[in-house]
Design an enzyme around this catalytic site. Structure first.
Site, PDB file in Angstrom:
ATOM      1  N   GLU A  49      -6.767  -0.654  -4.289  1.00 30.31           N
ATOM      2  CA  GLU A  49      -6.906  -2.112  -4.332  1.00 30.31           C
ATOM      3  C   GLU A  49      -8.371  -2.569  -4.359  1.00 30.31           C
ATOM      4  OE1 GLU A  49      -3.990  -5.052  -2.673  1.00 30.31           O
ATOM      5  OE2 GLU A  49      -5.401  -4.906  -1.001  1.00 30.31           O
ATOM      6  N   LYS A  51     -10.359  -5.411  -3.299  1.00 30.73           N
ATOM      7  CA  LYS A  51     -10.179  -6.489  -2.321  1.00 30.73           C
ATOM      8  C   LYS A  51     -11.522  -6.742  -1.649  1.00 30.73           C
ATOM      9  CE  LYS A  51      -7.564  -7.261   1.997  1.00 30.73           C
ATOM     10  NZ  LYS A  51      -6.568  -6.643   2.889  1.00 30.73           N
ATOM     11  N   LYS A 112      -2.181  -9.479  -7.559  1.00 26.35           N
ATOM     12  CA  LYS A 112      -1.846  -9.686  -6.153  1.00 26.35           C
ATOM     13  C   LYS A 112      -2.313 -11.065  -5.705  1.00 26.35           C
ATOM     14  CE  LYS A 112      -1.699  -7.500  -1.646  1.00 26.35           C
ATOM     15  NZ  LYS A 112      -2.154  -6.411  -0.777  1.00 26.35           N
ATOM     16  N   GLU A 161       7.762  -7.678  -2.119  1.00 23.10           N
ATOM     17  CA  GLU A 161       7.280  -7.288  -0.797  1.00 23.10           C
ATOM     18  C   GLU A 161       8.153  -7.866   0.322  1.00 23.10           C
ATOM     19  OE1 GLU A 161       2.967  -7.521   0.126  1.00 23.10           O
ATOM     20  OE2 GLU A 161       3.598  -8.941   1.678  1.00 23.10           O
ATOM     21  N   ASN A 181       5.607  -4.100   3.550  1.00 24.49           N
ATOM     22  CA  ASN A 181       4.277  -4.423   4.060  1.00 24.49           C
ATOM     23  C   ASN A 181       4.203  -4.056   5.541  1.00 24.49           C
ATOM     24  OD1 ASN A 181       1.747  -5.438   4.597  1.00 24.49           O
ATOM     25  ND2 ASN A 181       2.118  -7.438   3.675  1.00 24.49           N
ATOM     26  N   GLU A 211       2.728  -0.577   1.892  1.00 24.28           N
ATOM     27  CA  GLU A 211       1.515  -1.378   1.723  1.00 24.28           C
ATOM     28  C   GLU A 211       0.806  -1.597   3.053  1.00 24.28           C
ATOM     29  OE1 GLU A 211       2.453  -5.097  -0.294  1.00 24.28           O
ATOM     30  OE2 GLU A 211       4.363  -4.245  -0.908  1.00 24.28           O
ATOM     31  N   SER A 212      -0.496  -1.409   3.045  1.00 23.42           N
ATOM     32  CA  SER A 212      -1.390  -1.751   4.161  1.00 23.42           C
ATOM     33  C   SER A 212      -1.379  -0.730   5.295  1.00 23.42           C
ATOM     34  CB  SER A 212      -1.049  -3.129   4.755  1.00 23.42           C
ATOM     35  OG  SER A 212      -1.122  -4.130   3.766  1.00 23.42           O
TER      36      SER A 212
END
Length: 254
Positions: A49, A51, A112, A161, A181, A211-212
């Site tokens: 990603e 970001k 995103k 998500e 997530n 995710e994350s």
């Protein structure tokens, strides 16, 4: 007999413009690289990603360049990319995807953002994204279904998500990819156990994306064991001096 009027310079320019416009439209309508297929075919499944900022941590890499980092991710083994396009809270922009594409990125890119309206889907398609993120917590199930259908009409895949058991009913909409997530969107507390807890409740044939909060290759190995094909990692790479090299190091430890 009247002489035939030659084509004026203005007409020549107009014809060139229209011909070029047809080329632009062909590129927009061209089939985008499939993120779902890329994850299924990848040996790593890493969605790296781009970001630059987050609401909880502020600037992560304020000077991060979209013409350098996404291409470096691609060169260092990313299966796909995620590019934040929200401006006010994440320091992103639609142009970051355009810039990445112009720099030579040809792997799938996830748009995103917090998509709540069809107009944003058009923006995603126009800037060169392959897939778009739809967040269950931001939408009613009816709204989500409508946006998913429109995304497919525009040639975009959908990563849906979810982050709680209550939101798993959205899985019935049949997205291309099912995201879990690990970050609570209210408190921003991250817990990777969320993916392990919810994985078995998703359809068996679902292309699952965690995710994350993923910072250790051992976590990726464990998530693979419970059926995950994609692993979205951003801050772990972006906070380093060279995000592409950080990705390379992470993959070498896998």
């Amino acid at each position: 007999m009247s002489p035939i009027n030659p084509i004026s310079p203005m007409q020549d320019i107009l014809q060139d413009i229209i011909a070029h416009k047809h080329q632009e439209l062909e590129r927009m309508y061209a089939k985008k690289p499939s993120m779902k297929e890329a994850l299924l075919d990848s040996g790593t499944g890493i969605i790296a990603e781009f970001k630059r900022r987050s609401p909880s941590k502020g600037w992560i890499k304020e000077d991060g360049r979209a013409d350098i980092i996404p291409l470096s991710y691609q060169q260092n083994g990313a299966a796909a990319l995620s590019i934040l396009t929200d401006k006010d809270y994440f320091g992103g922009h639609d142009d970051f995807i355009r810039t990445a594409r112009q720099s030579g990125v040809n792997i799938p890119i996830l748009y995103k953002n917090f998509v709540i309206d069809e107009m944003q889907l058009y923006e995603a398609a126009l800037c060169g994204a392959s897939a778009v993120l739809l967040i269950a917590a931001c939408l009613t199930k009816e709204q989500c279904g409508r946006l998913l259908k429109k995304a497919h009409q525009l040639g975009l895949e959908v990563l849906l998500e979810m982050h709680s058991e209550a939101e798993l009913e959205y899985a019935e909409l049949g997205p291309d990819m099912y995201g879990i997530n690990n970050r609570n969107l209210g408190s921003f507390v991250t817990d990777v156990e969320n993916s392990f807890r919810l994985a078995e409740l998703l359809p068996k044939d679902a292309v699952k994306v965690s995710e994350s909060g993923i910072s250790n290759p051992d976590t990726v190995r464990a998530l693979r064991q419970v059926g995950f094909k994609g692993f979205l990692i951003g801050e772990n790479f972006m906070k380093t001096a060279d995000p592409g090299q950080a990705l390379n190091d992470f993959i070498s430890r896998l």
